[in-house]
Design a protein around this motif. Structure first.
Motif, mmCIF file in Angstrom:
data_model
loop_
_atom_site.group_PDB
_atom_site.id
_atom_site.type_symbol
_atom_site.label_atom_id
_atom_site.label_comp_id
_atom_site.label_asym_id
_atom_site.label_seq_id
_atom_site.Cartn_x
_atom_site.Cartn_y
_atom_site.Cartn_z
ATOM 1 N N UNK A 42 1.030 -0.888 -0.029
ATOM 2 C CA UNK A 42 -0.245 -0.179 -0.092
ATOM 3 C C UNK A 42 1.612 1.192 -0.133
ATOM 4 N N UNK A 43 0.329 2.958 -0.479
ATOM 5 C CA UNK A 43 0.807 3.653 0.294
ATOM 6 C C UNK A 43 1.566 4.264 1.456
ATOM 7 N N UNK A 44 2.521 4.698 1.545
ATOM 8 C CA UNK A 44 2.326 5.330 2.418
ATOM 9 C C UNK A 44 1.223 6.137 3.668
ATOM 10 N N UNK A 45 1.504 6.402 4.164
ATOM 11 C CA UNK A 45 0.653 7.004 5.266
ATOM 12 C C UNK A 45 1.232 7.925 5.748
ATOM 13 N N UNK A 46 0.774 8.987 6.205
ATOM 14 C CA UNK A 46 1.315 10.083 7.894
ATOM 15 C C UNK A 46 0.965 9.486 8.879
ATOM 16 N N UNK A 47 2.014 9.232 9.233
ATOM 17 C CA UNK A 47 1.349 8.981 10.828
ATOM 18 C C UNK A 47 1.622 10.020 12.144
ATOM 19 N N UNK A 48 2.647 10.885 11.535
ATOM 20 C CA UNK A 48 2.644 12.751 12.649
ATOM 21 C C UNK A 48 4.038 12.817 12.113
ATOM 22 N N UNK A 49 3.740 14.273 12.623
ATOM 23 C CA UNK A 49 5.328 15.374 12.205
ATOM 24 C C UNK A 49 6.130 14.718 13.182
ATOM 25 N N UNK A 50 7.146 15.381 12.816
ATOM 26 C CA UNK A 50 8.468 15.453 14.198
ATOM 27 C C UNK A 50 8.509 16.615 14.539
ATOM 28 N N UNK A 51 8.353 17.537 15.802
ATOM 29 C CA UNK A 51 8.780 18.420 16.135
ATOM 30 C C UNK A 51 10.121 18.580 16.956
ATOM 31 N N UNK A 52 10.300 19.886 17.516
ATOM 32 C CA UNK A 52 11.943 20.200 18.112
ATOM 33 C C UNK A 52 11.387 19.361 19.589
ATOM 34 N N UNK A 53 10.091 19.929 19.610
ATOM 35 C CA UNK A 53 10.175 19.851 21.516
ATOM 36 C C UNK A 53 8.942 18.219 21.578
ATOM 37 N N UNK A 54 9.222 17.311 20.861
ATOM 38 C CA UNK A 54 8.659 16.048 20.937
ATOM 39 C C UNK A 54 6.772 16.768 20.699
ATOM 40 N N UNK A 55 6.886 15.739 20.298
ATOM 41 C CA UNK A 55 5.302 15.572 20.384
ATOM 42 C C UNK A 55 4.360 14.811 20.891
ATOM 43 N N UNK A 56 3.118 14.450 21.152
ATOM 44 C CA UNK A 56 2.808 12.940 21.312
ATOM 45 C C UNK A 56 0.892 12.891 20.783
ATOM 46 N N UNK A 57 0.989 11.614 19.983
ATOM 47 C CA UNK A 57 -0.677 11.139 19.376
ATOM 48 C C UNK A 57 -0.658 10.429 20.080
ATOM 49 N N UNK A 58 -1.983 10.402 21.159
ATOM 50 C CA UNK A 58 -1.916 9.106 21.967
ATOM 51 C C UNK A 58 -1.403 8.062 22.171
ATOM 52 N N UNK A 59 -0.438 7.060 21.412
ATOM 53 C CA UNK A 59 0.115 5.926 21.752
ATOM 54 C C UNK A 59 1.001 6.572 21.561
ATOM 55 N N UNK A 60 1.229 7.171 20.620
ATOM 56 C CA UNK A 60 2.404 7.645 19.633
ATOM 57 C C UNK A 60 3.561 9.093 20.668
ATOM 58 N N UNK A 61 4.633 8.571 20.295
ATOM 59 C CA UNK A 61 4.978 9.550 21.160
ATOM 60 C C UNK A 61 6.377 9.945 20.199
ATOM 61 N N UNK A 62 6.612 11.201 19.116
ATOM 62 C CA UNK A 62 8.067 10.961 18.768
ATOM 63 C C UNK A 62 8.763 11.954 18.778
ATOM 64 N N UNK A 63 9.941 12.344 18.763
ATOM 65 C CA UNK A 63 11.091 13.247 19.305
ATOM 66 C C UNK A 63 12.536 12.850 18.128
ATOM 67 N N UNK A 64 12.851 14.474 18.093
ATOM 68 C CA UNK A 64 13.857 14.651 17.323
ATOM 69 C C UNK A 64 14.984 15.211 18.202
#
Lengths: 111, 116
Positions: A42-64
């Protein structure tokens, strides 16, 4: 050296587990960072952007971490439906806005 | 959310045939669209950047005469694989960048091309 590097996995985890993926990028001038999810054939689907301050979306946390040039994705309380390939994506060229994709990390959540 | 329609989803053709793939942004304008190719178990590789009203920008190693790109309107870009050969068999995916959004790209569902 690849422009965006990821551990290909697979990561096999039980339901409810916490799992973390890391990604490194080579261009220190990179501007934008994302995690995409791609299911098989399948095609890729955006999960989340990643910001310098870190960001969370429900069960998902992204950090840079710009100093170390790495990005992370943490998934808590894994679900069977989280099984997919997770792509680390970097925008290295603000002019064209083209995205550079990592080769992906495969996650398999098991019952 | 924004939707990008890509058509056809699957093509099986004989060697030497030309194949045209369409990419449409359905509910937003996209001055810039991108064409990617993905081989099995590999990452998406950018082939070219499609710009409305001007020539496409091709990545190194991508033959512009082989992969013709036309971006005739703010919502449509086409990729034509000319005289396709078996080595062109791949998963082709387009994406569109919404003019009003920063750095967000929306992907089409992809076209799986098999050249016999």
């Amino acid at each position: 050296r690849k422009e965006v590097e990821q551990d290909p996995g697979p990561f096999n985890v039980p339901e409810g587990a916490t799992v973390a993926f890391n990604c490194t990028y080579s261009n220190s001038a990179s501007q934008s960072f994302f995690w995409y999810r791609q299911d098989c054939r399948k095609e890729p689907k955006l999960l989340m952007s990643v910001y310098s301050s870190g960001n969370e979306d429900g069960r998902f946390t992204a950090q840079l971490n710009r100093a170390s040039q790495y990005i992370s994705l943490l998934i808590r309380d894994s679900k069977l439906s989280d099984s997919a390939t997770y792509l680390c994506v970097v925008n290295m060229d603000t002019g064209r806005r083209a995205l550079t994709f990592g080769s992906g990390t495969r996650l398999q959540v098991q019952p | 959310g924004a939707v990008v329609s890509q058509h056809p989803s699957r093509v099986i053709c004989k060697s030497g045939t030309s194949v045209k793939i369409e990419c449409r942004s359905l509910d937003f304008q996209a001055t810039t669209m991108f064409w990617y190719r993905q081989f099995p178990k590999q990452s998406l590789m950018l082939m070219a950047t499609s710009n409305e009203g001007s020539k496409a920008t091709y990545e190194q190693g991508v033959e512009k005469d082989k992969f013709l790109i036309n971006h005739a309107s703010l919502t449509l870009s086409t990729l034509t694989v000319t005289s396709a050969h078996p080595e062109d068999s791949s998963f082709y995916i387009c994406s569109a960048r919404e003019d009003r959004a920063k750095n967000i790209q929306y992907f089409g569902a992809g076209t799986r091309l098999s050249v016999l």
